[in-house]
Design a protein around this motif. Structure first.
Motif, PDB file in Angstrom:
ATOM      1  N   VAL A  26       0.854  -1.187   0.000  1.00  0.00           N
ATOM      2  CA  VAL A  26       0.000   0.000   0.000  1.00  0.00           C
ATOM      3  C   VAL A  26       0.888   1.234   0.000  1.00  0.00           C
ATOM      4  O   VAL A  26       1.904   1.270   0.692  1.00  0.00           O
ATOM      5  CB  VAL A  26      -0.913  -0.015   1.246  1.00  0.00           C
ATOM      6  CG1 VAL A  26      -1.797   1.209   1.291  1.00  0.00           C
ATOM      7  CG2 VAL A  26      -1.740  -1.287   1.271  1.00  0.00           C
ATOM      8  N   ASN A  27       0.507   2.251  -0.754  1.00  0.00           N
ATOM      9  CA  ASN A  27       1.288   3.493  -0.790  1.00  0.00           C
ATOM     10  C   ASN A  27       1.552   4.000   0.622  1.00  0.00           C
ATOM     11  O   ASN A  27       0.632   4.193   1.408  1.00  0.00           O
ATOM     12  CB  ASN A  27       0.526   4.559  -1.586  1.00  0.00           C
ATOM     13  CG  ASN A  27       1.366   5.784  -1.848  1.00  0.00           C
ATOM     14  OD1 ASN A  27       2.332   5.719  -2.599  1.00  0.00           O
ATOM     15  ND2 ASN A  27       1.012   6.894  -1.239  1.00  0.00           N
ATOM     16  N   GLN A  28       2.824   4.174   0.944  1.00  0.00           N
ATOM     17  CA  GLN A  28       3.271   4.672   2.244  1.00  0.00           C
ATOM     18  C   GLN A  28       2.672   3.896   3.412  1.00  0.00           C
ATOM     19  O   GLN A  28       2.387   4.449   4.474  1.00  0.00           O
ATOM     20  CB  GLN A  28       2.999   6.172   2.365  1.00  0.00           C
ATOM     21  CG  GLN A  28       3.738   6.953   1.303  1.00  0.00           C
ATOM     22  CD  GLN A  28       3.684   8.447   1.487  1.00  0.00           C
ATOM     23  OE1 GLN A  28       3.362   8.947   2.552  1.00  0.00           O
ATOM     24  NE2 GLN A  28       4.023   9.164   0.436  1.00  0.00           N
ATOM     25  N   GLY A  29       2.472   2.597   3.190  1.00  0.00           N
ATOM     26  CA  GLY A  29       1.928   1.741   4.237  1.00  0.00           C
ATOM     27  C   GLY A  29       2.703   0.443   4.313  1.00  0.00           C
ATOM     28  O   GLY A  29       3.741   0.275   3.685  1.00  0.00           O
ATOM     29  N   GLU A  30       2.171  -0.472   5.079  1.00  0.00           N
ATOM     30  CA  GLU A  30       2.829  -1.765   5.267  1.00  0.00           C
ATOM     31  C   GLU A  30       2.357  -2.775   4.239  1.00  0.00           C
ATOM     32  O   GLU A  30       1.264  -2.664   3.695  1.00  0.00           O
ATOM     33  CB  GLU A  30       2.529  -2.281   6.677  1.00  0.00           C
ATOM     34  CG  GLU A  30       3.138  -1.403   7.754  1.00  0.00           C
ATOM     35  CD  GLU A  30       2.932  -1.972   9.149  1.00  0.00           C
ATOM     36  OE1 GLU A  30       2.642  -3.172   9.278  1.00  0.00           O
ATOM     37  OE2 GLU A  30       3.070  -1.192  10.094  1.00  0.00           O
ATOM     38  N   ARG A  31       3.194  -3.774   4.006  1.00  0.00           N
ATOM     39  CA  ARG A  31       2.841  -4.861   3.097  1.00  0.00           C
ATOM     40  C   ARG A  31       1.766  -5.721   3.751  1.00  0.00           C
ATOM     41  O   ARG A  31       1.833  -6.058   4.926  1.00  0.00           O
ATOM     42  CB  ARG A  31       4.070  -5.704   2.791  1.00  0.00           C
ATOM     43  CG  ARG A  31       3.764  -6.904   1.909  1.00  0.00           C
ATOM     44  CD  ARG A  31       5.005  -7.591   1.445  1.00  0.00           C
ATOM     45  NE  ARG A  31       5.415  -6.945   0.195  1.00  0.00           N
ATOM     46  CZ  ARG A  31       6.292  -7.482  -0.643  1.00  0.00           C
ATOM     47  NH1 ARG A  31       6.888  -8.621  -0.359  1.00  0.00           N
ATOM     48  NH2 ARG A  31       6.589  -6.858  -1.756  1.00  0.00           N
ATOM     49  N   ARG A  32       0.773  -6.077   2.963  1.00  0.00           N
ATOM     50  CA  ARG A  32      -0.300  -6.982   3.398  1.00  0.00           C
ATOM     51  C   ARG A  32      -0.195  -8.233   2.546  1.00  0.00           C
ATOM     52  O   ARG A  32       0.077  -8.135   1.351  1.00  0.00           O
ATOM     53  CB  ARG A  32      -1.661  -6.329   3.180  1.00  0.00           C
ATOM     54  CG  ARG A  32      -1.848  -5.045   3.951  1.00  0.00           C
ATOM     55  CD  ARG A  32      -2.991  -4.222   3.343  1.00  0.00           C
ATOM     56  NE  ARG A  32      -3.174  -2.996   4.073  1.00  0.00           N
ATOM     57  CZ  ARG A  32      -4.110  -2.804   4.995  1.00  0.00           C
ATOM     58  NH1 ARG A  32      -4.944  -3.756   5.298  1.00  0.00           N
ATOM     59  NH2 ARG A  32      -4.192  -1.651   5.608  1.00  0.00           N
TER      60      ARG A  32
END
Length: 138
Positions: free
Chosen positions: A37-43
């Protein structure tokens, strides 16, 4: 996978996105999909992708246009550049308040393909640009 098959898979994924069909997007994804996710964590995994997509549908109404899809010679990787046009429907945690503001910004997504399915989705856009648009909307 051939270049043509990969291009078709990516086109189906984006068509499902524009149709707001979470199930259509999920049908294009590998069961262990990595979603950056943009500027987030990998899911990881379909359930996580579905949960994220439901949240996004609740907070945003988006359409992607001006699509350019690029595919590697072996068909194992692809990238797409496009314009996101959207409406901010419900306040997302840590972001400005939502009041139906509209926005338009360039974005890109990178893909990996395994066993005929998308195994990685990595999306980038300029969050500061998005925030400036929704904060300064009339």
């Amino acid at each position: 996978m051939s270049k043509e098959a990969t291009r078709d898979l990516i086109e189906r994924y984006f068509a499902a996105f524009n149709d707001h069909s979470i199930e259509g997007m999920l049908a294009c994804l590998h069961e262990d999909v990595a979603h950056d996710v943009n500027q987030g964590e990998r899911r990881i995994g379909l359930a996580s992708f579905k949960e994220f997509s439901i949240h996004m549908e609740r907070s945003y109404r988006e359409q992607l246009s001006d699509m350019v899809i690029m595919v590697s010679e072996d068909g194992n990787r692809a990238a797409a550049e496009f314009t996101v046009r959207g409406e901010y429907l419900a306040t997302d945690e840590g972001l400005p308040p939502a009041d139906g503001q509209t926005y338009s910004l360039p974005a890109g997504t990178f893909f990996e393909i395994d066993d005929g399915k998308i195994s990685r989705v990595t999306t980038y856009y300029n969050l500061k640009d998005w925030i400036a648009q929704v904060e300064n909307a009339e």
